[in-house]
Design a protein around this motif. Structure first.
Motif, PDB file in Angstrom:
ATOM      1  N   VAL A   1     116.455 116.039  84.963  1.00 52.05           N
ATOM      2  CA  VAL A   1     115.314 116.585  85.696  1.00 52.05           C
ATOM      3  C   VAL A   1     114.111 115.660  85.516  1.00 52.05           C
ATOM      4  CG1 VAL A   1     113.629 118.461  85.765  1.00 52.05           C
ATOM      5  CG2 VAL A   1     116.043 118.991  85.602  1.00 52.05           C
ATOM      6  N   GLY A   2     113.897 115.230  84.274  1.00 52.87           N
ATOM      7  CA  GLY A   2     112.801 114.305  84.012  1.00 52.87           C
ATOM      8  C   GLY A   2     112.958 113.008  84.776  1.00 52.87           C
ATOM      9  N   GLU A   3     114.186 112.532  84.876  1.00 51.14           N
ATOM     10  CA  GLU A   3     114.453 111.299  85.628  1.00 51.14           C
ATOM     11  C   GLU A   3     114.141 111.482  87.104  1.00 51.14           C
ATOM     12  OE1 GLU A   3     118.340 108.659  86.980  1.00 51.14           O
ATOM     13  OE2 GLU A   3     118.422 109.733  85.074  1.00 51.14           O
TER      14      GLU A   3
ATOM     15  N   ARG B   1     111.259 109.528  89.428  1.00 50.94           N
ATOM     16  CA  ARG B   1     111.590 108.880  90.704  1.00 50.94           C
ATOM     17  C   ARG B   1     110.718 109.378  91.857  1.00 50.94           C
ATOM     18  NH1 ARG B   1     118.111 108.815  91.675  1.00 50.94           N
ATOM     19  NH2 ARG B   1     118.807 107.875  89.717  1.00 50.94           N
ATOM     20  N   GLY B   2     109.993 110.451  91.624  1.00 51.75           N
ATOM     21  CA  GLY B   2     109.188 111.038  92.683  1.00 51.75           C
ATOM     22  C   GLY B   2     110.002 111.857  93.658  1.00 51.75           C
ATOM     23  N   GLN B   3     111.136 112.400  93.183  1.00 53.55           N
ATOM     24  CA  GLN B   3     112.032 113.121  94.088  1.00 53.55           C
ATOM     25  C   GLN B   3     112.139 114.608  93.765  1.00 53.55           C
ATOM     26  OE1 GLN B   3     115.315 110.264  93.403  1.00 53.55           O
ATOM     27  NE2 GLN B   3     115.224 109.811  95.595  1.00 53.55           N
ATOM     28  N   THR B   4     111.158 115.136  93.025  1.00 51.27           N
ATOM     29  CA  THR B   4     111.108 116.576  92.794  1.00 51.27           C
ATOM     30  C   THR B   4     110.041 117.184  93.693  1.00 51.27           C
ATOM     31  OG1 THR B   4     109.513 116.303  90.973  1.00 51.27           O
ATOM     32  CG2 THR B   4     111.853 116.390  90.390  1.00 51.27           C
ATOM     33  N   ALA B   5     110.165 118.484  93.955  1.00 54.11           N
ATOM     34  CA  ALA B   5     109.170 119.180  94.766  1.00 54.11           C
ATOM     35  C   ALA B   5     107.981 119.542  93.877  1.00 54.11           C
ATOM     36  CB  ALA B   5     109.786 120.442  95.367  1.00 54.11           C
ATOM     37  N   GLY B   6     106.789 119.299  94.366  1.00 60.14           N
ATOM     38  CA  GLY B   6     105.603 119.639  93.584  1.00 60.14           C
ATOM     39  C   GLY B   6     105.207 118.528  92.633  1.00 60.14           C
ATOM     40  N   SER B   7     104.040 118.694  92.010  1.00 62.48           N
ATOM     41  CA  SER B   7     103.484 117.649  91.148  1.00 62.48           C
ATOM     42  C   SER B   7     103.601 117.966  89.666  1.00 62.48           C
ATOM     43  CB  SER B   7     102.006 117.440  91.492  1.00 62.48           C
ATOM     44  OG  SER B   7     101.279 118.649  91.294  1.00 62.48           O
ATOM     45  N   MET B   8     104.193 119.114  89.314  1.00 65.22           N
ATOM     46  CA  MET B   8     104.294 119.519  87.913  1.00 65.22           C
ATOM     47  C   MET B   8     105.752 119.734  87.523  1.00 65.22           C
ATOM     48  SD  MET B   8     101.252 119.753  86.496  1.00 65.22           S
ATOM     49  CE  MET B   8     101.200 121.004  85.220  1.00 65.22           C
TER      50      MET B   8
ATOM     51  N   HIS C   1     109.618 131.815  82.327  1.00 67.53           N
ATOM     52  CA  HIS C   1     108.322 131.213  82.580  1.00 67.53           C
ATOM     53  C   HIS C   1     108.505 129.861  83.267  1.00 67.53           C
ATOM     54  CE1 HIS C   1     110.022 129.538  79.079  1.00 67.53           C
ATOM     55  NE2 HIS C   1     108.933 129.296  78.355  1.00 67.53           N
ATOM     56  N   HIS C   2     107.470 129.044  83.247  1.00 64.17           N
ATOM     57  CA  HIS C   2     107.514 127.761  83.956  1.00 64.17           C
ATOM     58  C   HIS C   2     108.442 126.753  83.282  1.00 64.17           C
ATOM     59  CE1 HIS C   2     104.246 127.763  80.989  1.00 64.17           C
ATOM     60  NE2 HIS C   2     104.597 126.514  80.747  1.00 64.17           N
ATOM     61  N   ARG C   3     108.890 127.041  82.063  1.00 62.78           N
ATOM     62  CA  ARG C   3     109.758 126.129  81.324  1.00 62.78           C
ATOM     63  C   ARG C   3     111.149 126.761  81.219  1.00 62.78           C
ATOM     64  NH1 ARG C   3     107.133 122.288  78.585  1.00 62.78           N
ATOM     65  NH2 ARG C   3     105.308 123.635  78.337  1.00 62.78           N
ATOM     66  N   GLY C   4     111.696 127.215  82.322  1.00 66.16           N
ATOM     67  CA  GLY C   4     112.883 128.058  82.272  1.00 66.16           C
ATOM     68  C   GLY C   4     114.192 127.459  82.731  1.00 66.16           C
ATOM     69  N   HIS C   5     114.259 126.143  82.982  1.00 66.58           N
ATOM     70  CA  HIS C   5     115.518 125.561  83.472  1.00 66.58           C
ATOM     71  C   HIS C   5     116.674 125.853  82.523  1.00 66.58           C
ATOM     72  CE1 HIS C   5     112.559 122.195  84.856  1.00 66.58           C
ATOM     73  NE2 HIS C   5     112.566 123.190  85.727  1.00 66.58           N
ATOM     74  N   GLY C   6     116.438 125.620  81.226  1.00 67.45           N
ATOM     75  CA  GLY C   6     117.514 125.765  80.247  1.00 67.45           C
ATOM     76  C   GLY C   6     118.027 127.183  80.155  1.00 67.45           C
TER      77      GLY C   6
END
Length: 345
Positions: A31-33, A37-44, A71-76
């Motif tokens: 996800v960080g990668e 790369r600038g290929q995620t939606a949004g700026s955060m 919350h906003h840190r919920g991927h895991g």
């Protein structure tokens, strides 16, 4: 949880817990990668690296009918609950193939099929939802528990205490899970509250409460089972999992509020490395076994990036889908309305 890439002889809980934590770690790295790369939606983008034991341990204690908010840190958390990593990555990438058709992005993923009632970027915003879910479960007698996952920063929000009071008053099958990564954005927990034993606040409301060291995923799982099982029987609970956020608040945050020595010490509290070392020390796996497993997981997560890049963005025509009642006419675009009005004149 099922072992998709089994280790020879992998028939213990620790094998399963390690695999799931390793999958979360690998996914978050990718996800960080994608963000870089600038290929995620949004700026955060907010990573949960270092917090894997909380996601995996608590989800291991849940049953299929249970629900949760993050919350906003919920991927895991969502991945540990059984989400498809490719659909998750596609959502983070803003693609139509994502869980919310690319409209939710990183911080607003939801999926009712897995009991995910929604991620929320407002601090503490998802907490009251589980009170409603718990109330529904109690009246419908579904046997479901609803878990609210949030960070230590949310313990400064009044809605948490209102929600705990209502859950205790009504005997709801609800669990409040605080993933205490030591920082609310750039403020360390001991600079935000005088008493850092956060579960003691829940005791005052009549809930069960525990704090557990997030270094040990087996300890987290055992504590979560005690709290979740009691909630299922009508005694709501609060579980604080102490861990350390390896990176800044968001991906672009270089955490200038922490010195290098602190970060180095904090990263020694790595639940993935700890579980790996325990497997080897106990003779449950070899370095070669785990290297093979890790490589398979990394390949699985590499594929999520390839999948996401290949997908299309949601069409403009889907703008109002899932926003308005599908039986009602869609709102008229401003330009169309202006053209119609001007044409009459």
């Amino acid at each position: 949880m099922t072992l998709q890439h089994p280790i020879p002889g992998s028939n213990t809980d620790l094998h399963r817990l390690y695999q799931e934590m390793r999958r979360v770690r690998s996914f978050e790295e990718r996800v960080g990668e994608l963000f870089v790369r600038g290929q995620t939606a949004g700026s955060m983008l907010h990573l949960s690296i270092g917090e894997e034991s909380a996601a995996v341990g608590v989800c291991a204690a849940m049953q299929p009918q249970d629900t949760f908010t993050t919350h906003h840190r919920g991927h895991g958390i969502f991945l540990a609950r059984g989400a498809d990593p490719s659909r998750m990555m596609a959502e983070i990438g803003g693609k139509e193939a994502g869980y919310c058709h690319g409209k939710g992005g990183s911080m607003h993923i939801a999926d009712m099929g897995l009991g995910h009632l929604g991620a929320n970027a407002i601090v503490g915003g998802g907490i009251p939802t589980v009170v409603g879910a718990g109330l529904a479960a109690k009246h419908k007698k579904t046997g479901a528990v609803s878990v609210a996952f949030f960070g230590d920063g949310a313990t400064g929000q009044g809605i948490l205490y209102e929600s705990m009071n209502m859950a205790a008053l009504w005997g709801l099958p609800v669990v409040f899970c605080c993933i205490n990564n030591q920082y609310g954005m750039g403020t360390r927990i001991d600079q935000a509250t005088a008493n850092t034993r956060l579960h003691e606040r829940a005791l005052a409301f009549g809930l069960n409460g525990e704090t557990v060291d997030g270094l040990d995923v087996e300890a987290v799982t055992a504590a979560a089972r005690r709290i979740v099982d009691a909630a299922r029987a009508g005694k709501p609970g609060f579980l604080a999992v102490d861990c350390y956020r390896f990176y800044g608040h968001a991906r672009k945050d270089k955490s200038p509020y922490r010195d290098a020595a602190e970060e180095e010490a904090g990263r020694q509290k790595d639940p993935v490395a700890h579980a790996r070392a325990r497997l080897i020390a106990a003779g449950l796996a070899t370095e070669a076994d785990l290297a093979t497993l890790d490589a398979a997981i990394d390949a699985e997560m590499d594929a999520t990036i390839d999948f996401t890049i290949a997908q299309t963005e949601p069409p403009l025509s889907s703008m109002f889908r899932d926003v308005y009642d599908p039986t009602e006419p869609e709102p008229e675009p401003v330009r169309t309305r202006l053209d119609r009005v001007l044409a009459r004149e």
